[in-house]
Design an enzyme around this catalytic site. Structure first.
Site, short mmCIF file in Angstrom:
data_model
loop_
_atom_site.label_atom_id
_atom_site.label_comp_id
_atom_site.label_asym_id
_atom_site.label_seq_id
_atom_site.Cartn_x
_atom_site.Cartn_y
_atom_site.Cartn_z
N ASP A 188 -14.55 17.70 -16.56
CA ASP A 188 -14.81 18.21 -15.36
C ASP A 188 -13.75 18.25 -14.22
O ASP A 188 -13.57 17.20 -13.52
CB ASP A 188 -16.08 18.03 -14.67
CG ASP A 188 -16.68 18.79 -13.33
OD1 ASP A 188 -15.69 19.40 -12.86
OD2 ASP A 188 -17.76 18.70 -13.05
N HIS A 193 -13.89 16.35 -6.78
CA HIS A 193 -14.30 14.86 -7.23
C HIS A 193 -12.85 14.14 -7.05
O HIS A 193 -12.86 12.94 -7.55
CB HIS A 193 -14.81 14.90 -8.54
CG HIS A 193 -16.04 15.83 -8.72
ND1 HIS A 193 -17.19 15.64 -7.73
CD2 HIS A 193 -16.04 17.00 -9.48
CE1 HIS A 193 -18.12 16.32 -8.23
NE2 HIS A 193 -17.50 17.20 -9.25
N ILE A 208 -16.55 13.57 -3.63
CA ILE A 208 -17.88 13.01 -4.17
C ILE A 208 -17.88 12.81 -5.51
O ILE A 208 -17.06 13.17 -6.36
CB ILE A 208 -18.88 14.07 -3.90
CG1 ILE A 208 -18.77 15.28 -4.58
CG2 ILE A 208 -18.91 14.31 -2.24
CD1 ILE A 208 -19.92 16.33 -4.15
N GLY A 211 -22.22 14.96 -9.96
CA GLY A 211 -23.69 14.84 -10.08
C GLY A 211 -24.06 14.37 -11.74
O GLY A 211 -24.94 13.53 -11.94
#
Length: 285
Positions: A188, A193, A208, A211
């Protein structure tokens, strides 16, 4: 660009051949925090090839580039800005335990498209099979902020009543400062991120955590504490991403065992238990 729902839902499924090996599995496990302590026999099941078992959430990254995941967002009738994407939820159904290496066929399609007013929600489904039959089915719920209002169905509510009573287990899992940088090596590459400037454009003061990294960390906690460390007992796993978590924080994972399932609620310790994962179920045998 307005969403053309009819065109998006009529798009043909995409099929791709995917493959993975033990290195991919080990990298994924390290990316969700496995291997601490490094010599713990329980952790070596995730990190040492001679003892390797596969946590079922590896299915979310297996054969990176499979046609039903975030890489499939260039859909007919939908124009996507990565800075406006939020991963709303994830569900996984296991048809049998995942092998540590394999080749399979992944078929991805847009299963549903909902109009939430201020956002559009895509449900991206991937069915994966190998020569022996079905392996897993993944559903990703993707929010496209600012893309609602196209006149589509609102869709079902996914909110569940919270579990009652004291949790059976409370597990805390620290997130390394470099956790997102390690996890993204499993495929990803969204700069949200890793790139501080991109994160600010998306409305965050710093990058961040993925998830799906929190998702994997939570499933590992369930397996290790309530399922005797046996990954093959997991039958399905679903969650709603309720809030962000930042590298360097700590996940607090509350677990309630029910008949044939585990409920989980996950929060960020350092931000007064701010919700991270909600409506989380692991069904097991």
């Amino acid at each position: 660009m307005p969403i053309d729902a009819a065109k998006a839902l009529a798009a043909e499924p995409r099929t791709a051949e995917i493959g993975w090996d033990s290195r991919d599995v080990q990298l994924y496990h390290l990316g969700i925090g496995a291997g601490r302590p490094a010599t713990d026999p329980a952790e070596l099941r995730y990190t040492l090839e001679s003892r390797l078992q596969v946590l079922p959430s590896f299915a979310t990254v297996a054969g990176t580039g499979a046609p039903g995941g975030l890489s499939a967002l260039s859909l007919p009738g939908v124009e996507v800005d990565l800075a406006r994407i939020l991963h709303g939820g994830q569900s996984l159904t296991l048809h049998r335990p995942l092998p540590a290496q394999g080749r399979a066929t992944a078929t991805g399609r847009l299963a549903a498209l909902y109009d939430k007013g201020k956002a559009a929600v895509l449900v991206l489904r991937t069915d994966v099979s190998d020569a022996e039959g079905p392996l897993w089915t993944n559903d990703s719920q993707i929010f496209l902020r600012g893309e609602g209002g196209f006149g589509g169905e609102r869709g079902p509510s996914t909110r569940l009543e919270p579990p009652t009573g004291a949790p059976e287990q409370v597990v805390e899992r620290p997130i390394r400062e470099d956790q997102a940088l390690l996890y993204r090596l499993s495929g990803d590459w969204n700069p949200l991120h890793a790139d501080p400037e991109f994160a600010r454009l998306a409305g965050f003061d710093r990058p961040i955590l993925h998830g799906l990294c929190s998702y994997g960390m939570t499933l590992k906690a369930v397996v290790d504490t309530l399922l005797d460390g046996d990954v093959t007992r997991v039958r399905s796993y679903s969650t709603r991403f309720a809030g962000v978590v930042f590298p360097g924080e700590t996940l607090r994972i509350r677990l309630w065992r029910q008949e044939g399932s585990v409920r989980a609620a996950v929060s960020a310790v350092e931000r007064d238990d701010a919700p991270v994962l909600a409506d989380t179920f692991v069904r097991y045998a």
